[in-house]
Design a protein around this motif. Sequence first.
Motif, short mmCIF file in Angstrom:
data_model
loop_
_atom_site.label_atom_id
_atom_site.label_comp_id
_atom_site.label_asym_id
_atom_site.label_seq_id
_atom_site.Cartn_x
_atom_site.Cartn_y
_atom_site.Cartn_z
N GLU A 1 30.48 24.36 28.70
CA GLU A 1 30.93 25.69 29.11
C GLU A 1 32.15 26.14 28.30
N THR A 2 33.06 25.22 28.07
CA THR A 2 34.24 25.53 27.26
C THR A 2 33.82 25.88 25.84
N LEU A 3 32.86 25.13 25.32
CA LEU A 3 32.38 25.37 23.95
C LEU A 3 31.77 26.76 23.81
N VAL A 4 30.98 27.16 24.78
CA VAL A 4 30.35 28.48 24.73
C VAL A 4 31.40 29.58 24.63
N GLU A 5 32.44 29.47 25.43
CA GLU A 5 33.52 30.46 25.40
C GLU A 5 34.25 30.45 24.05
N LEU A 6 34.48 29.25 23.52
CA LEU A 6 35.14 29.13 22.21
C LEU A 6 34.29 29.75 21.10
N CYS A 7 32.99 29.51 21.15
CA CYS A 7 32.09 30.07 20.14
C CYS A 7 32.14 31.60 20.17
N ARG A 8 32.10 32.16 21.35
CA ARG A 8 32.13 33.62 21.47
C ARG A 8 33.45 34.19 20.98
N ASN A 9 34.55 33.53 21.33
CA ASN A 9 35.86 33.99 20.85
C ASN A 9 35.94 33.92 19.33
N TYR A 10 35.40 32.85 18.78
CA TYR A 10 35.42 32.65 17.33
C TYR A 10 34.66 33.77 16.62
N LEU A 11 33.48 34.09 17.13
CA LEU A 11 32.66 35.14 16.51
C LEU A 11 33.27 36.53 16.71
N GLY B 1 46.88 40.80 8.72
CA GLY B 1 45.70 40.52 9.53
C GLY B 1 45.02 39.22 9.18
N ASN B 2 44.87 38.95 7.86
CA ASN B 2 44.22 37.71 7.43
C ASN B 2 45.02 36.49 7.85
N ALA B 3 46.34 36.60 7.75
CA ALA B 3 47.20 35.48 8.13
C ALA B 3 47.09 35.20 9.63
N VAL B 4 46.98 36.27 10.41
CA VAL B 4 46.82 36.10 11.86
C VAL B 4 45.52 35.39 12.18
N LEU B 5 44.43 35.82 11.51
CA LEU B 5 43.13 35.18 11.73
C LEU B 5 43.17 33.71 11.34
N GLN B 6 43.79 33.42 10.20
CA GLN B 6 43.87 32.04 9.74
C GLN B 6 44.67 31.18 10.71
N SER B 7 45.71 31.77 11.29
CA SER B 7 46.53 31.01 12.23
C SER B 7 45.77 30.70 13.51
N ARG B 8 44.78 31.52 13.83
CA ARG B 8 43.97 31.29 15.04
C ARG B 8 42.75 30.44 14.74
N GLU B 9 42.30 30.46 13.48
CA GLU B 9 41.09 29.73 13.12
C GLU B 9 41.27 28.22 13.27
N GLY B 10 42.38 27.69 12.78
CA GLY B 10 42.61 26.25 12.83
C GLY B 10 42.54 25.68 14.23
N PRO B 11 43.30 26.25 15.18
CA PRO B 11 43.23 25.75 16.56
C PRO B 11 41.84 25.89 17.18
N LEU B 12 41.12 26.97 16.83
CA LEU B 12 39.76 27.13 17.36
C LEU B 12 38.82 26.06 16.83
N LEU B 13 38.93 25.75 15.54
CA LEU B 13 38.10 24.69 14.96
C LEU B 13 38.38 23.35 15.63
N ALA B 14 39.66 23.08 15.86
CA ALA B 14 40.04 21.83 16.52
C ALA B 14 39.50 21.78 17.95
N SER B 15 39.52 22.93 18.63
CA SER B 15 39.02 22.99 20.00
C SER B 15 37.50 22.83 20.05
N LEU B 16 36.80 23.40 19.05
CA LEU B 16 35.35 23.21 18.97
C LEU B 16 35.02 21.72 18.83
N LYS B 17 35.74 21.06 17.95
CA LYS B 17 35.54 19.62 17.75
C LYS B 17 35.77 18.85 19.04
N GLU B 18 36.87 19.13 19.72
CA GLU B 18 37.20 18.41 20.96
C GLU B 18 36.18 18.69 22.06
#
Length: 230
Positions: free
Chosen positions: A28-38, A3-20
């Motif tokens: 609007e894209t950011l709001v959706e990303l924030c909610r998915n992240y949380l 489970g932790n490895a799965v979360l870590q694999s998703r965290e990196g792309p989400l952080l990059a998407s938040l930055k972009e």
Amino acid sequence: MGGNAVLQSREGPLLASLKESVINFETETLVELCRNYLELGLDANKAVFEGLIPGMLEVGRLYEEQIYFIPEMLMCAETLYTGLEIFQPHMTSSVQHAKGKILIGVVEGDVHDIGKNLVRMMFEIAGYQVTDLGRDVPMDVFLKTALNEDFNLVCMSSMMSTTMYEMKTLIKNLKEKKPELKVMIGGAPVSKLHAIKWRADGYAPDAQKALVVVQQLLNTIKLINEERRL
């Protein structure tokens, strides 16, 4: 995959998407990303300091290189603050033991304040109480404010080699009148060597490093005060 490895694999792309999303002012894209992240139970502090803030730092670089201008800066800032509003209720302060009052400003003759604004933003997000004097601050205003109010730290910056020496004089005056007051400097033409020569207590080349230096300086102040009470 655990489970932790799965979360870590998703965290990196989400952080990059938040930055972009911040860079491209896609609120609007950011709001959706924030909610998915949380929803994934990921660290809100990490989202801010490794996603949103790096995005705004890149925006600052684009502005300095005249790729972005004031309208783009404002839209990026709006996107950033939208993300902060979502994440802040879920953030834990890592600097509760070192909070303090900070005075910040750009020295007289210099109107470049993008870097200063990013540093101020980092401090505020981390929970510090910040008084911002703005840009092109006359020396007497800097001195009067720093000496007459109860600040733990004064931060000053200059982006021009022609104005950076204002900091040398300002530090000298501050140290003569209030030697216990800590001072940090920064800006494109400024180096750690300048900080040493001018007797500044700290130097930071960018906003992220500035937060680390502030934590160290204010922790030092706290330790000194605790020893005095013993």
